[in-house]
Write an enzyme that holds these catalytic residues in place. Structure first.
Site, PDB file in Angstrom:
ATOM      1  N   GLU A 174       0.798  -1.229   0.000  1.00 19.49           N
ATOM      2  CA  GLU A 174       0.000   0.000   0.000  1.00 19.49           C
ATOM      3  C   GLU A 174       0.829   1.277   0.000  1.00 19.49           C
ATOM      4  O   GLU A 174       0.817   2.041   0.984  1.00 19.49           O
ATOM      5  CB  GLU A 174      -0.953  -0.001   1.199  1.00 19.49           C
ATOM      6  CG  GLU A 174      -1.922  -1.161   1.183  1.00 19.49           C
ATOM      7  CD  GLU A 174      -3.041  -1.013   2.201  1.00 19.49           C
ATOM      8  OE1 GLU A 174      -2.946  -0.126   3.068  1.00 19.49           O
ATOM      9  OE2 GLU A 174      -4.004  -1.782   2.122  1.00 19.49           O
ATOM     10  N   GLU A 362      -5.501  -8.411   1.004  1.00 19.09           N
ATOM     11  CA  GLU A 362      -6.053  -7.994   2.306  1.00 19.09           C
ATOM     12  C   GLU A 362      -7.525  -7.659   2.166  1.00 19.09           C
ATOM     13  O   GLU A 362      -7.929  -7.007   1.203  1.00 19.09           O
ATOM     14  CB  GLU A 362      -5.362  -6.728   2.860  1.00 19.09           C
ATOM     15  CG  GLU A 362      -4.019  -6.950   3.463  1.00 19.09           C
ATOM     16  CD  GLU A 362      -3.424  -5.694   4.089  1.00 19.09           C
ATOM     17  OE1 GLU A 362      -4.192  -4.804   4.523  1.00 19.09           O
ATOM     18  OE2 GLU A 362      -2.191  -5.607   4.123  1.00 19.09           O
TER      19      GLU A 362
END
Ligand code: BGC
Length: 475
Positions: A174, A362
């Protein structure tokens, strides 16, 4: 979309090659912040600053995974979870970020990899999940272009030490979150703010991701090499052009700013003109160096965002309308529960023709869990996961790539600026005693993975009636 709990969800529907797992990150679980020669990371330093982290929490001990990894890996085995995504801590392996290696750090990750494999669990490694060595931050961190070679050195060391056994790699986790929160808003480590920190950090991160991909592919041609991105389904608050344009700008910022240069498309500066300022940090040849053909992209999604025009917000002229102000269900993070979001994001990433393969690396939710008589009956989390899985299945059934699903996360852990308050785990942790208790969501995931669907069905119907009664008592 209203999907019945307990119906039609079955592991077999995803196919036998689908990868099931859980995701974790070094700083959030390991603790042992200065053990065996580890150097400080920016999170060790940032958590010591006053009022930065809720309740002054820090990751010095966290889940003590450094000492309890055997117990936690055997928990994974008991739960029938075949893949463990984890990250290596750069400052545990290279205390100063460059130069000498800390062999005890290498040994630790070797122990985790070996223990996982001995238990039939495949380790998936992320090289960078936000914990930059502090020594490098003192030299400018991600704002310093030299970081591309520092990161390359670290990548090479990890490939050489772990590449004989690790077959799935993710360069970074991320990038939008760690550059945005850490270098623009200052709410994550290292706590820098403003465009003059953010824009160079973005550009050097893009170059480091692609460089990391090239190094891993060169050294480990047989391994599967990917990198992961956060994303949220973005919708305008109204259909007025101003809100629609504001939503496009936020989409460019949150969803497109990293993946597009990596796919060779450049920064989405036509939709977010503020990104034109990145050209100040570009050097000849960067356009090509930014691109790398990854074997897979990790899509990480939790929610959707509703966006409206806002003249007062610098650079993006847009603001998010919070879930609680919209009267929709939300998690302990304040994030809207909106399962269709994951379907929309799978669709969005599938639309890029250069992406070969997608894993959901995720997805998960924090809810207020209660440990009562040795049990945590977290029906909301189970339902969240099930409904998200149904959306993943929907995407697959429509022919899209979504080849795996990793729940965030195994154990409750250190949730960055929110400290230990939001609990995301399938397993409850008592942070005083380090006692682990499998939540009902963990039992459900385990039954689901072992194919005990009849059992699952009856448990879920029971949970469904609990949910209905708790909803009824709320209204
Ligand atoms: C991050 C995790 C984090 C989770 C929940 C993701 O953004 O990769 O580190 O704990 O979301 O906030």
């Amino acid at each position: 979309m209203d999907i019945e709990v307990g119906e039609e969800l079955n592991r077999d529907l995803f196919g036998k090659d689908f990868k099931w797992g859980v995701s974790t990150a070094a700083y959030q679980i390991e603790g042992a912040h200065d053990a065996d020669g580890k150097g400080s990371s920016i999170w060790d330093i940032y958590t010591e600053r006053k009022k930065k982290i809720l309740n002054g929490h820090h990751g010095k001990i966290a889940c003590d995974f450094y000492n309890r990894y055997k117990e936690d890996i055997s928990l994974l085995k008991d739960l029938n979870i075949p893949n463990l995504r984890l990250s290596t801590s750069w400052s545990r392996i290279m205390p100063s970020g460059t130069g000498p290696i800390n062999h005890k750090g290498i040994d630790f990750y070797n122990r985790i990899i070996d223990t996982s494999l001995e238990n039939g669990i495949e380790p998936w490694l992320t090289l960078y999940h936000w914990d930059l060595p502090h020594a490098l931050e003192q030299k400018g961190g991600w704002t310093n272009r030299d970081i591309i070679s520092w990161f390359a050195e670290y990548t090479e060391i990890c490939a050489k030490h772990f590449g004989d056994r690790v077959k799935h790699w993710m360069v970074m986790n991320e990038p939008m979150v760690f550059t945005g929160a850490g270098y623009f808003l200052g709410v994550h480590a290292p706590g820098r703010t403003g465009a003059n920190n953010f824009l160079p950090a973005v550009h050097h991160t893009v170059l480091s991701i692609s460089e990391g991909g090239r190094i891993l592919k060169d050294l480990l041609p047989a391994a599967e090499i990917g990198t992961t991105f956060s994303c949220s389904f973005i919708q305008p608050y109204t259909n007025r052009p101003k809100d629609v344009n504001a939503a496009n700008r936020i989409d460019a910022l949150l969803n497109r700013m990293f993946i597009e240069p990596i796919l060779g498309m450049g920064y989405p500066e036509n939709d977010l003109s503020f990104l034109k300022k990145i050209s100040k940090y570009m050097r000849p040849g960067d356009e090509d160096k930014m691109a790398f053909d990854f074997d897979f992209i990790g899509v990480q999604n939790y929610t959707r965002e509703i966006v409206k025009n806002s003249y007062l917000t610098p650079y993006v002229q847009a603001s998010l309308v919070k879930a609680k102000d919209r009267g929709v269900p939300y998690t302990s993070m304040g994030w809207e529960v909106y399962p269709e979001s994951i379907y929309e994001m799978i669709r969005k990433f599938n639309e890029y023709k250069n992406i070969k393969k997608i894993y959901i690396t995720e997805n998960g939710a924090a809810f207020p869990d209660h440990l009562i008589d040795g049990k945590v009956n977290d029906t909301q989390r189970t339902k969240y996961i099930q409904e998200n899985l149904k959306q993943v299945l929907r995407a697959r059934n429509e022919g899209m790539s979504a080849e795996g699903y990793f729940v965030w996360t195994l154990t409750d852990n250190f949730e960055w600026s929110e400290g230990y308050h939001p609990r995301f785990g399938l397993v409850h942790v008592d942070f005083e005693t380090q006692q682990r208790t499998i939540k009902s969501s963990g039992h459900w995931y385990s039954d689901f993975l072992s194919g005990q669907n009849d059992q699952t069905k009856s448990d879920l119907n029971l949970e469904k009636s609990n949910l209905i009664s708790s909803n009824a008592s709320r209204s």
